[in-house]
Write a protein that holds these residues in place. Structure first.
Motif, PDB file in Angstrom:
ATOM      1  N   THR A  74     -33.592 131.050 -24.378  1.00  0.00           N
ATOM      2  CA  THR A  74     -32.880 129.787 -24.194  1.00  0.00           C
ATOM      3  C   THR A  74     -33.745 128.630 -24.686  1.00  0.00           C
ATOM      4  O   THR A  74     -34.958 128.606 -24.450  1.00  0.00           O
ATOM      5  CB  THR A  74     -32.543 129.581 -22.705  1.00  0.00           C
TER       6      THR A  74
ATOM      7  N   HIS B 244     -34.704 122.857 -22.058  1.00  0.00           N
ATOM      8  CA  HIS B 244     -33.761 121.759 -21.852  1.00  0.00           C
ATOM      9  C   HIS B 244     -34.333 120.424 -22.307  1.00  0.00           C
ATOM     10  O   HIS B 244     -33.583 119.511 -22.688  1.00  0.00           O
ATOM     11  CB  HIS B 244     -33.351 121.692 -20.367  1.00  0.00           C
ATOM     12  N   GLU B 245     -35.686 120.280 -22.315  1.00  0.00           N
ATOM     13  CA  GLU B 245     -36.276 119.008 -22.736  1.00  0.00           C
ATOM     14  C   GLU B 245     -36.006 118.701 -24.206  1.00  0.00           C
ATOM     15  O   GLU B 245     -35.960 117.531 -24.612  1.00  0.00           O
ATOM     16  CB  GLU B 245     -37.813 119.027 -22.532  1.00  0.00           C
TER      17      GLU B 245
ATOM     18  N   TRP C 198     -33.371 118.986 -26.077  1.00  0.00           N
ATOM     19  CA  TRP C 198     -32.095 118.375 -26.447  1.00  0.00           C
ATOM     20  C   TRP C 198     -32.145 116.848 -26.390  1.00  0.00           C
ATOM     21  O   TRP C 198     -31.435 116.174 -27.135  1.00  0.00           O
ATOM     22  CB  TRP C 198     -30.974 118.895 -25.539  1.00  0.00           C
ATOM     23  N   ASP C 199     -32.971 116.285 -25.540  1.00  0.00           N
ATOM     24  CA  ASP C 199     -33.002 114.832 -25.385  1.00  0.00           C
ATOM     25  C   ASP C 199     -34.227 114.172 -26.014  1.00  0.00           C
ATOM     26  O   ASP C 199     -34.408 112.966 -25.885  1.00  0.00           O
ATOM     27  CB  ASP C 199     -32.950 114.459 -23.893  1.00  0.00           C
TER      28      ASP C 199
ATOM     29  N   GLN D 197     -28.996 116.531 -28.752  1.00  0.00           N
ATOM     30  CA  GLN D 197     -27.980 116.609 -27.707  1.00  0.00           C
ATOM     31  C   GLN D 197     -26.574 116.551 -28.290  1.00  0.00           C
ATOM     32  O   GLN D 197     -25.666 117.255 -27.825  1.00  0.00           O
ATOM     33  CB  GLN D 197     -28.181 115.456 -26.716  1.00  0.00           C
TER      34      GLN D 197
ATOM     35  N   LYS E 244     -25.400 119.999 -29.298  1.00  0.00           N
ATOM     36  CA  LYS E 244     -25.711 121.068 -28.356  1.00  0.00           C
ATOM     37  C   LYS E 244     -24.574 122.078 -28.222  1.00  0.00           C
ATOM     38  O   LYS E 244     -24.808 123.273 -28.026  1.00  0.00           O
ATOM     39  CB  LYS E 244     -26.033 120.463 -26.987  1.00  0.00           C
TER      40      LYS E 244
ATOM     41  N   GLY F 109     -26.824 127.274 -26.650  1.00  0.00           N
ATOM     42  CA  GLY F 109     -28.131 126.936 -26.113  1.00  0.00           C
ATOM     43  C   GLY F 109     -29.183 128.006 -26.267  1.00  0.00           C
ATOM     44  O   GLY F 109     -30.248 127.906 -25.664  1.00  0.00           O
TER      45      GLY F 109
END
Length: 444
Positions: free
Chosen positions: A47, A50-51, A53-54, A70, A73, A162
């Protein structure tokens, strides 16, 4: 005879680019130390953190100076690594951006380079290819290079829902393969894991760390068929003393490999510069040695990769061992033989020196009309004439002239016109027979 020098593989990059994966978050994040940390390389099925994407990434040729992933995504996202030092990678990425229009909001390609914004702006300004100059790209990247380490470009990262779902070369990106992923159909993508050609290919990266008491004496591997994780080309291998004791040929035709070997063997034997006119094919069909690149599949199937290391005390036998392996494990056999051969000999017709240089800047504009050679060796002329496909005979210099020369000739391929120009300098090309060292290629 076809020109081997023009057959260098597919639109795969034949020079490999090696990267140091330094930790450097884009400039926009430096004000926030909490965003700066090391990301481990991802494997297929992992995966995306998550950091990512922004994170704000710097961009060139974009409507916005900072871009976030993002917005893409929820799409099939392809990260396309490229570099301005590889013009083919820039062009191939730029050409595939048209696919985004065909799939509307379901699919996105994001070109990514680790080069600075200023250097890319300068590159785009100087480029004369409209598709390239209009290409929007992330610049100054280290994060994505850290997540997806690679050795050559172009290199594609496929992300869906993702997760990292595949890594491939550029040749596999098409409307067909995108549709397969979007519709969850069986995928025809072939995963490409790039190989570090700095080390013996396919030798485990853990070999030296797990076997520190082992001294590798000999290594060789021969592969037929394109190795998608390698670029195309060749390199010499040096040991830790700087002594050449190995060689790698990757994704090359046998003809190209033979040519490189011929060049080295002639140099070792202090012969004149090797050229394709010194190659004799004792076979009717040369496609296995010089496959036609227009037949894409056949061409790929007849590319070879060969890697070898020998003990330091046998470095002078390196080319002999390469030839022995190729003769033993391919359908073809090469030998170097002295043969009575028709050739054109360059001679002087008087003792008057009409070619001695008047000095000045060295100039060689051989493929223009008229062709000019200024303040260069006479061997320059014979070497360039040997590269002319329209001249079928080997050309040998028997003038014995050693000074630099100046001359100008109007034709480089028509022997009669060429001799008319040469006679102005009291030079002449004469057809004779000479006992010449030749590379003879036979099919077993």
């Amino acid at each position: 005879m076809k020109n081997f020098l023009l057959q260098k593989g597919l639109v795969i990059i034949f020079a490999l680019l090696f990267c140091n994966f330094l930790i450097l978050i884009p400039a926009q994040t430096l004000a926030n130390p909490s965003l700066i940390h090391k990301f481990e390389p991802l494997q297929i099925g992992d995966t995306i953190p998550h950091e990512i994407w922004d994170l704000p990434f710097e961009t060139v040729n974009s409507s916005i100076p900072v871009e976030k992933l993002q917005m893409d995504k929820d799409k099939l996202l392809i990260i396309a690594f490229w570099a301005s030092s590889c013009s083919s990678s820039a062009l191939s990425v730029a050409e595939t951006l048209r696919l985004q229009k065909e799939f509307n909001s379901k699919f996105a390609i994001v070109p990514v380079s680790k080069e600075s914004t200023s250097s890319l702006n300068e590159y785009f300004h100087k480029s004369n290819v409209e598709k390239v100059t209009r290409m929007s790209t992330i610049s100054n990247d280290r994060v994505l290079h850290e997540l997806f380490p690679h050795f050559g470009v172009p290199f594609l990262i496929w992300i869906k829902d993702g997760k990292l779902i595949n890594t491939t070369d550029m040749g596999q990106l098409s409307e067909k393969t995108v549709n397969e992923i979007l519709t969850s159909s069986p995928s025809s993508l072939q995963t490409v894991v790039q190989l570090n050609s700095d080390k013996p290919i396919f030798l485990s990266s853990d070999f030296y760390s797990y076997h520190q008491n082992v001294n590798l004496q000999h290594y060789s591997i021969l592969l037929k068929g394109i190795v998608k994780g390698l670029g195309g080309g060749g390199t010499l291998r040096e040991n830790d003393k700087g002594i050449i004791n190995g060689r790698l040929f990757s994704n090359q035709t046998l003809g190209s490999i033979y040519f490189s070997l011929g060049f080295d063997v002639f140099r070792q034997r202090k012969e004149t510069l090797f050229n394709e006119k010194r190659m004799i094919f004792k076979m009717e069909n040369t496609q296995g040695v010089m496959p036609d690149s227009s037949n894409h599949r056949f061409y790929e199937d007849n590319l070879y990769s060969y890697d070898i290391l020998v003990p330091e005390n046998e470095k002078d036998k390196l080319n002999d061992y390469i030839i022995q392996d190729l003769n033993r494990y391919t359908e073809y056999n090469i030998q170097f033989e002295n043969r009575l051969t028709d050739c054109l000999v360059l001679v002087r017709t008087s003792n008057k020196d009409k070619i001695k240089t008047k000095a000045g800047k060295k100039i060689i504009t051989f493929y223009q009309k008229p062709a000019v050679i200024q303040n260069a060796k006479l061997a320059t002329l014979t070497n360039l004439l040997n590269s002319e496909k329209d001249i079928s005979y080997p050309i040998i210099d028997e003038t014995g002239y050693t000074d630099n020369i100046d001359l100008k000739i109007s034709s480089t391929s028509d022997i009669l016109a060429l001799n008319e120009d040469l006679q102005q300098y009291d030079l002449n090309l004469v057809k004779v027979k000479r006992n010449l060292l030749m590379m003879v290629i036979r099919k077993k």
